[in-house]
Design a protein around this motif. Sequence first.
Motif, short mmCIF file in Angstrom:
data_model
loop_
_atom_site.label_atom_id
_atom_site.label_comp_id
_atom_site.label_asym_id
_atom_site.label_seq_id
_atom_site.Cartn_x
_atom_site.Cartn_y
_atom_site.Cartn_z
N THR A 146 -2.26 8.43 4.89
CA THR A 146 -1.55 7.45 5.70
C THR A 146 -0.52 6.66 4.90
OG1 THR A 146 -3.29 5.79 5.29
CG2 THR A 146 -3.51 7.17 7.26
N ARG A 147 -0.42 6.97 3.61
CA ARG A 147 0.53 6.30 2.71
C ARG A 147 0.31 4.78 2.72
NH1 ARG A 147 6.20 9.64 3.92
NH2 ARG A 147 5.37 11.71 3.37
N ALA A 148 -0.97 4.42 2.66
CA ALA A 148 -1.32 2.99 2.61
C ALA A 148 -0.85 2.35 1.31
CB ALA A 148 -2.83 2.82 2.75
N GLY A 149 -0.69 3.17 0.29
CA GLY A 149 -0.23 2.70 -1.01
C GLY A 149 0.02 3.89 -1.91
N LYS A 150 0.45 3.60 -3.12
CA LYS A 150 0.74 4.65 -4.09
C LYS A 150 -0.45 4.82 -5.02
CE LYS A 150 4.02 5.89 -7.77
NZ LYS A 150 5.21 5.42 -8.53
N LEU A 151 -1.04 6.02 -5.06
CA LEU A 151 -2.18 6.28 -5.92
C LEU A 151 -1.71 6.35 -7.37
CD1 LEU A 151 -5.19 6.97 -6.26
CD2 LEU A 151 -4.60 9.38 -5.86
N GLU A 208 -13.94 8.57 -10.07
CA GLU A 208 -13.04 7.90 -11.00
C GLU A 208 -12.66 6.51 -10.50
OE1 GLU A 208 -10.52 11.79 -12.62
OE2 GLU A 208 -9.87 10.70 -10.81
N PRO A 209 -12.55 5.52 -11.40
CA PRO A 209 -11.97 4.24 -10.97
C PRO A 209 -10.58 4.48 -10.40
CG PRO A 209 -12.87 4.10 -13.20
CD PRO A 209 -12.88 5.55 -12.83
N THR A 210 -10.35 3.98 -9.20
CA THR A 210 -9.17 4.36 -8.42
C THR A 210 -8.33 3.14 -8.08
OG1 THR A 210 -10.39 6.24 -7.49
CG2 THR A 210 -8.42 5.50 -6.30
N VAL A 211 -7.03 3.24 -8.36
CA VAL A 211 -6.12 2.13 -8.12
C VAL A 211 -4.95 2.60 -7.26
CG1 VAL A 211 -4.57 0.43 -9.17
CG2 VAL A 211 -6.72 1.05 -10.31
N PHE A 212 -4.72 1.89 -6.15
CA PHE A 212 -3.53 2.08 -5.33
C PHE A 212 -2.60 0.88 -5.55
CE2 PHE A 212 -6.47 4.84 -3.10
CZ PHE A 212 -5.67 5.88 -2.63
N ALA A 213 -1.33 1.15 -5.74
CA ALA A 213 -0.33 0.08 -5.89
C ALA A 213 0.54 0.01 -4.64
CB ALA A 213 0.53 0.32 -7.13
N ASP A 214 1.29 -1.07 -4.52
CA ASP A 214 2.23 -1.29 -3.41
C ASP A 214 1.53 -1.11 -2.06
OD1 ASP A 214 4.01 -1.44 -5.52
OD2 ASP A 214 4.75 0.60 -5.25
N VAL A 215 0.35 -1.66 -1.94
CA VAL A 215 -0.47 -1.47 -0.74
C VAL A 215 -0.03 -2.45 0.35
CG1 VAL A 215 -2.81 -1.62 0.20
CG2 VAL A 215 -2.42 -0.60 -2.05
N ASP A 216 -0.02 -1.97 1.57
CA ASP A 216 0.26 -2.79 2.74
C ASP A 216 -1.01 -3.55 3.12
OD1 ASP A 216 0.81 -3.89 5.24
OD2 ASP A 216 1.77 -2.07 6.01
N THR A 238 -14.57 -1.20 1.11
CA THR A 238 -14.80 0.18 0.67
C THR A 238 -16.16 0.35 0.03
OG1 THR A 238 -12.43 0.46 0.29
CG2 THR A 238 -13.90 2.06 -0.75
N PHE A 239 -16.61 -0.65 -0.72
CA PHE A 239 -17.87 -0.60 -1.46
C PHE A 239 -17.90 0.61 -2.39
CE2 PHE A 239 -22.33 -1.96 -1.90
CZ PHE A 239 -22.12 -3.33 -1.83
N GLY A 240 -16.90 0.67 -3.21
CA GLY A 240 -16.77 1.73 -4.20
C GLY A 240 -15.66 1.36 -5.18
N PRO A 241 -15.40 2.20 -6.18
CA PRO A 241 -14.45 1.86 -7.25
C PRO A 241 -12.99 2.08 -6.85
CG PRO A 241 -15.40 4.01 -7.67
CD PRO A 241 -16.08 3.49 -6.44
N VAL A 242 -12.58 1.42 -5.76
CA VAL A 242 -11.24 1.60 -5.22
C VAL A 242 -10.63 0.22 -4.98
CG1 VAL A 242 -9.84 2.61 -3.38
CG2 VAL A 242 -12.00 3.71 -4.06
N VAL A 243 -9.45 -0.03 -5.59
CA VAL A 243 -8.81 -1.33 -5.41
C VAL A 243 -7.36 -1.16 -5.01
CG1 VAL A 243 -10.34 -2.50 -7.04
CG2 VAL A 243 -8.18 -1.53 -7.85
N SER A 244 -6.83 -2.21 -4.37
CA SER A 244 -5.45 -2.24 -3.90
C SER A 244 -4.68 -3.31 -4.67
CB SER A 244 -5.40 -2.56 -2.41
OG SER A 244 -6.20 -1.67 -1.67
N VAL A 245 -3.47 -2.98 -5.10
CA VAL A 245 -2.59 -3.94 -5.76
C VAL A 245 -1.36 -4.14 -4.89
CG1 VAL A 245 -1.37 -4.56 -7.88
CG2 VAL A 245 -3.41 -3.10 -8.00
N MET A 246 -0.98 -5.40 -4.68
CA MET A 246 0.20 -5.70 -3.87
C MET A 246 0.90 -6.91 -4.47
SD MET A 246 -1.95 -7.10 -0.57
CE MET A 246 -3.21 -5.83 -0.77
N SER A 247 2.15 -7.11 -4.11
CA SER A 247 2.93 -8.20 -4.71
C SER A 247 3.12 -9.34 -3.72
CB SER A 247 4.30 -7.68 -5.15
OG SER A 247 5.07 -7.28 -4.04
#
Length: 491
Positions: A354-359, A377-385, A395-404
């Motif tokens: 869904t392109r919620a962010g950049k993996l 794997e520890p998972t990071v999405f950047a530029d998340v909406d 999520t209750f797992g090793p997944v985080v969202s980064v946004m500005s």
Amino acid sequence: MTSNTDNPRSGATLSGDLFIAGDRVGGSSGGTYEHIFPGNGRSNGTIQLAGSEEIDRAVETGRQAQREWMSFTADRRRDLLIDLADAVRDRLSEFSQLNVHDYGVPVSLAINTVLVERFLRHFAGYVDKPHGLSSPVAGSNDIDLIEREPYGVVGVIAPWNGAMVVAAACVVPALTAGNAVVFKPSALAPFAALRFGELCTEVGLPAGLVNVVPARAEGGDALVRHKGVGKIHFTGGGETARKILTAAAQNLTPVVAELGGKSANIVFADADLDAAAQLSAYQGPIVQSGQSCACASRILVQESIYDAFLEKFIGAVEAARIGDPFDPGVVFGPVVSGSDADRILSVIDEAVATRAGKLITGGNRIGGDLAEGYYIEPTVFADVDNRSTLARDETFGPVVSVMSFTDEAEAIRLANDSSYGLNAFVQTTNLTRAHRVSRQLEAGSVWINQISDISPQGPYGGYKQSGFGRTGGIDGLYEFLQVKNIRIAMG
């Protein structure tokens, strides 16, 4: 049941029998559950599950034990809780090992989850302190007493990722207040809780004062609906909380609920970037592999430092040592089960689709020597909406969202734009900003330049759909006491 021979570094002995009335109980009416160690996918043995029959017995023996407990002098109850604290301290290594077996938390972090000793020492001091007061009554010489009394038997329902935290924050103040406890840990993580119940009797608490009954949903429902239970304290997810509230309504049983979170972690341009990156990595995808209600899974970074922070943050995430949770050098372990691993991977796949962010990093199940375990794997999405499912659902797992964000006002708006409100985190070196922002954040706890660090002195609980009621502090003690007014005519 013996210890898992596939984990030779563990010296803990595992027993999956229920603990009721001071004894281990096998052959329960709720059936059994095969416990799988998430570090290698192999069996830890069979867990007995409580049905309505065992719940009935636990509540009845709890009622008898509670009367005995309250017949003890306050000094004796205080001293027994201190004895229990000493016993937990002396078995810290054992409890840490049991935590690893329970849900695969690395032993390097499992020690931190054994908060029971600290809570016992803190709350033992309240046993012999006044819980009530007297009040003048207008126009009368009558004596008006306001007292706080225990409920009798309380049900404490713990999630798989924090049975010993719940033992500390809920079972301990319930005992301090004078209650008996029927403690229901998850079948996914029963070992430490069962051993704690056993230890309570070993140090001299009345048999049946703490009964430990892992159960499926049917057993939990029997506990919540039981007429002999005076109050329920539940820690877990919102969906289960709604079922508990519906069931408890049958007897109008009061409920405290500490629920999930989607915590914002705000990093301002004046923050110490190195410290903020390390803290964000730990509190985000690393600690307990992100399987924590306190996980700071939405990281909001001021635009002027966004790229610089992201570089340091990814470096900190990728530097985390992943592996066997019994290895003291490991900080990142498996998720709790194969089904949870599949669920988390589906969240990642949907976010990509869904392109919620950049993996940026992670996103895969870990193979090689760890393939038999449930490692992601520890998972990071950047530029998340912030409007995306990835940013809004826990999520209750090793997944985080980064946004500005651009400025303070936008940071607060984004942080509060969530149905959850358990924790919030702020990284800044500006003390005035720290005070100003923390007062505008809709969260039960705000942590400035530090991780979520539950203490017995501080109340902990949520706003909005993160629940109601508090654990810890005097507020947490009062959750297990009910108020009575006594007025005595004086002529």
